[in-house]
Design a protein around this motif. Sequence first.
Motif, PDB file in Angstrom:
ATOM      1  N   ALA A 173      43.316 -19.851 101.252  1.00  0.00           N
ATOM      2  CA  ALA A 173      43.198 -19.624 102.650  1.00  0.00           C
ATOM      3  C   ALA A 173      44.627 -19.068 103.305  1.00  0.00           C
ATOM      4  O   ALA A 173      44.496 -18.341 104.378  1.00  0.00           O
ATOM      5  CB  ALA A 173      43.212 -21.061 103.255  1.00  0.00           C
ATOM      6  N   ARG A 174      45.834 -19.286 102.692  1.00  0.00           N
ATOM      7  CA  ARG A 174      46.973 -18.934 103.297  1.00  0.00           C
ATOM      8  C   ARG A 174      47.735 -17.612 102.833  1.00  0.00           C
ATOM      9  O   ARG A 174      48.383 -16.719 103.396  1.00  0.00           O
ATOM     10  CB  ARG A 174      48.085 -19.869 103.134  1.00  0.00           C
ATOM     11  N   LEU A 175      47.050 -17.184 101.355  1.00  0.00           N
ATOM     12  CA  LEU A 175      47.628 -16.077 100.663  1.00  0.00           C
ATOM     13  C   LEU A 175      46.565 -14.870 100.578  1.00  0.00           C
ATOM     14  O   LEU A 175      46.885 -13.808 100.034  1.00  0.00           O
ATOM     15  CB  LEU A 175      48.373 -16.080  99.516  1.00  0.00           C
ATOM     16  N   GLY A 176      45.442 -15.282 100.809  1.00  0.00           N
ATOM     17  CA  GLY A 176      44.013 -14.410 100.752  1.00  0.00           C
ATOM     18  C   GLY A 176      43.296 -14.685  99.491  1.00  0.00           C
ATOM     19  O   GLY A 176      43.746 -15.069  98.582  1.00  0.00           O
ATOM     20  N   SER A 177      41.749 -14.306  99.894  1.00  0.00           N
ATOM     21  CA  SER A 177      40.798 -14.496  98.802  1.00  0.00           C
ATOM     22  C   SER A 177      41.069 -13.675  97.543  1.00  0.00           C
ATOM     23  O   SER A 177      40.526 -14.003  96.600  1.00  0.00           O
ATOM     24  CB  SER A 177      39.462 -14.673  99.252  1.00  0.00           C
ATOM     25  N   GLU A 178      41.833 -12.690  98.010  1.00  0.00           N
ATOM     26  CA  GLU A 178      42.060 -11.821  96.623  1.00  0.00           C
ATOM     27  C   GLU A 178      43.003 -12.439  95.598  1.00  0.00           C
ATOM     28  O   GLU A 178      43.176 -11.952  94.385  1.00  0.00           O
ATOM     29  CB  GLU A 178      42.776 -10.387  96.969  1.00  0.00           C
ATOM     30  N   MET A 179      43.510 -13.536  95.967  1.00  0.00           N
ATOM     31  CA  MET A 179      44.188 -14.575  95.088  1.00  0.00           C
ATOM     32  C   MET A 179      43.371 -15.068  93.913  1.00  0.00           C
ATOM     33  O   MET A 179      43.718 -15.554  92.802  1.00  0.00           O
ATOM     34  CB  MET A 179      45.206 -15.291  95.520  1.00  0.00           C
ATOM     35  N   LEU A 180      42.211 -15.105  94.049  1.00  0.00           N
ATOM     36  CA  LEU A 180      41.194 -15.570  93.258  1.00  0.00           C
ATOM     37  C   LEU A 180      40.356 -14.638  92.472  1.00  0.00           C
ATOM     38  O   LEU A 180      40.075 -13.595  92.997  1.00  0.00           O
ATOM     39  CB  LEU A 180      40.070 -16.518  94.047  1.00  0.00           C
ATOM     40  N   GLN A 181      39.834 -14.918  91.191  1.00  0.00           N
ATOM     41  CA  GLN A 181      38.970 -14.095  90.252  1.00  0.00           C
ATOM     42  C   GLN A 181      37.671 -14.324  90.666  1.00  0.00           C
ATOM     43  O   GLN A 181      37.224 -15.224  91.510  1.00  0.00           O
ATOM     44  CB  GLN A 181      39.217 -14.283  88.923  1.00  0.00           C
ATOM     45  N   ASP A 182      36.755 -13.482  90.134  1.00  0.00           N
ATOM     46  CA  ASP A 182      35.308 -13.727  90.596  1.00  0.00           C
ATOM     47  C   ASP A 182      34.904 -14.914  90.370  1.00  0.00           C
ATOM     48  O   ASP A 182      33.868 -15.661  90.802  1.00  0.00           O
ATOM     49  CB  ASP A 182      34.586 -12.483  89.555  1.00  0.00           C
ATOM     50  N   ASP A 183      35.252 -15.641  89.110  1.00  0.00           N
ATOM     51  CA  ASP A 183      34.840 -16.894  88.730  1.00  0.00           C
ATOM     52  C   ASP A 183      35.365 -18.116  89.640  1.00  0.00           C
ATOM     53  O   ASP A 183      35.253 -19.353  89.488  1.00  0.00           O
ATOM     54  CB  ASP A 183      34.959 -16.987  87.380  1.00  0.00           C
ATOM     55  N   GLY A 184      36.292 -17.826  90.684  1.00  0.00           N
ATOM     56  CA  GLY A 184      36.837 -18.770  91.598  1.00  0.00           C
ATOM     57  C   GLY A 184      38.187 -19.276  91.153  1.00  0.00           C
ATOM     58  O   GLY A 184      38.720 -20.068  91.710  1.00  0.00           O
ATOM     59  N   SER A 185      38.623 -18.885  89.910  1.00  0.00           N
ATOM     60  CA  SER A 185      39.892 -19.293  89.474  1.00  0.00           C
ATOM     61  C   SER A 185      40.892 -18.504  89.990  1.00  0.00           C
ATOM     62  O   SER A 185      40.927 -17.312  90.308  1.00  0.00           O
ATOM     63  CB  SER A 185      39.889 -19.486  87.702  1.00  0.00           C
ATOM     64  N   LEU A 186      42.128 -18.838  89.810  1.00  0.00           N
ATOM     65  CA  LEU A 186      43.230 -18.140  90.275  1.00  0.00           C
ATOM     66  C   LEU A 186      43.667 -17.017  89.491  1.00  0.00           C
ATOM     67  O   LEU A 186      43.665 -17.128  88.199  1.00  0.00           O
ATOM     68  CB  LEU A 186      44.426 -19.223  90.137  1.00  0.00           C
ATOM     69  N   ASP A 187      43.658 -16.014  90.211  1.00  0.00           N
ATOM     70  CA  ASP A 187      44.305 -14.663  89.561  1.00  0.00           C
ATOM     71  C   ASP A 187      45.740 -14.767  89.306  1.00  0.00           C
ATOM     72  O   ASP A 187      46.464 -14.319  90.206  1.00  0.00           O
ATOM     73  CB  ASP A 187      43.863 -13.427  90.398  1.00  0.00           C
ATOM     74  N   ARG A 188      46.137 -15.302  88.221  1.00  0.00           N
ATOM     75  CA  ARG A 188      47.597 -15.676  88.044  1.00  0.00           C
ATOM     76  C   ARG A 188      48.595 -14.308  88.042  1.00  0.00           C
ATOM     77  O   ARG A 188      49.562 -14.386  88.459  1.00  0.00           O
ATOM     78  CB  ARG A 188      47.984 -16.531  86.711  1.00  0.00           C
ATOM     79  N   ARG A 189      47.746 -13.266  87.441  1.00  0.00           N
ATOM     80  CA  ARG A 189      48.754 -11.862  87.419  1.00  0.00           C
ATOM     81  C   ARG A 189      48.817 -11.236  88.950  1.00  0.00           C
ATOM     82  O   ARG A 189      50.070 -10.797  89.301  1.00  0.00           O
ATOM     83  CB  ARG A 189      47.944 -11.013  86.566  1.00  0.00           C
ATOM     84  N   ARG A 190      47.924 -11.379  89.683  1.00  0.00           N
ATOM     85  CA  ARG A 190      48.039 -10.850  91.123  1.00  0.00           C
ATOM     86  C   ARG A 190      48.895 -11.796  91.747  1.00  0.00           C
ATOM     87  O   ARG A 190      49.873 -11.352  92.556  1.00  0.00           O
ATOM     88  CB  ARG A 190      46.543 -10.784  91.611  1.00  0.00           C
ATOM     89  N   LEU A 191      48.806 -13.275  91.643  1.00  0.00           N
ATOM     90  CA  LEU A 191      49.734 -13.907  92.225  1.00  0.00           C
ATOM     91  C   LEU A 191      51.035 -13.858  92.060  1.00  0.00           C
ATOM     92  O   LEU A 191      52.132 -13.757  92.761  1.00  0.00           O
ATOM     93  CB  LEU A 191      49.169 -15.507  92.009  1.00  0.00           C
ATOM     94  N   ARG A 192      51.310 -13.441  90.828  1.00  0.00           N
ATOM     95  CA  ARG A 192      52.852 -13.307  90.299  1.00  0.00           C
ATOM     96  C   ARG A 192      53.278 -12.011  90.908  1.00  0.00           C
ATOM     97  O   ARG A 192      54.475 -12.129  91.308  1.00  0.00           O
ATOM     98  CB  ARG A 192      52.747 -13.124  88.792  1.00  0.00           C
ATOM     99  N   GLU A 193      52.557 -11.012  90.910  1.00  0.00           N
ATOM    100  CA  GLU A 193      53.056  -9.822  91.528  1.00  0.00           C
ATOM    101  C   GLU A 193      53.308  -9.994  92.986  1.00  0.00           C
ATOM    102  O   GLU A 193      54.256  -9.363  93.510  1.00  0.00           O
ATOM    103  CB  GLU A 193      52.016  -8.834  91.217  1.00  0.00           C
TER     104      GLU A 193
END
Length: 205
Positions: free
Chosen positions: A53-73
Amino acid sequence: MSDFIIGLTGGVASGKSEVTRRFEALGVHVADADVIARAVVEPGQPALAEIAARLGSEMLQDDGSLDRRRLRERIFADPQARATLEAITHPLIRATLARECRAAAGPYAIAAVPLLAEAGGRAAYPWLDRILVVDAPVELQHARLMRRDGVDEALAMRMIGVQATREARLAIADDVLVNDGHPEHLDAPVSALDARYRALAAASS
């Protein structure tokens, strides 16, 4: 129930894991902030929904889990995003650590918090009875990082540079375990610290 809690911290490649393994072998429960940090952002957890909600839905992968690589970047490039992430996750991590330590069997428990100095030290963790810093010279951290992670010299220096200084960590220490030799050399000092913490826990109760 463990009413006496030790905070354990140290710089990257200082040997924290080697030390915590030895405490665990002596029957001490270790609650790991890194493990908890991963758990609080699993699918279905409120923190994950708040991150999206606060950092954008692009922080999630297609399966709904956290996209750790994108968040780290994102958080390395954007200090405000990093602050937002920390505001979401750090209170949950601290509360879970405290709860797990207090529920542990044994006279004392350990909260392993790699970024304890960076997170505010004792002010952020007022429920810690003592802080143990695993210390190693910066040049040794550097050599271990290059060997362990296969990174080059420049990246190793950057990884060390983004953390609190060695001096800042030592400033919050009640106890210091110097890890500048072979891992086997940790057995005796860990045993001595265990005996001290058991005695302090008994006295405090």
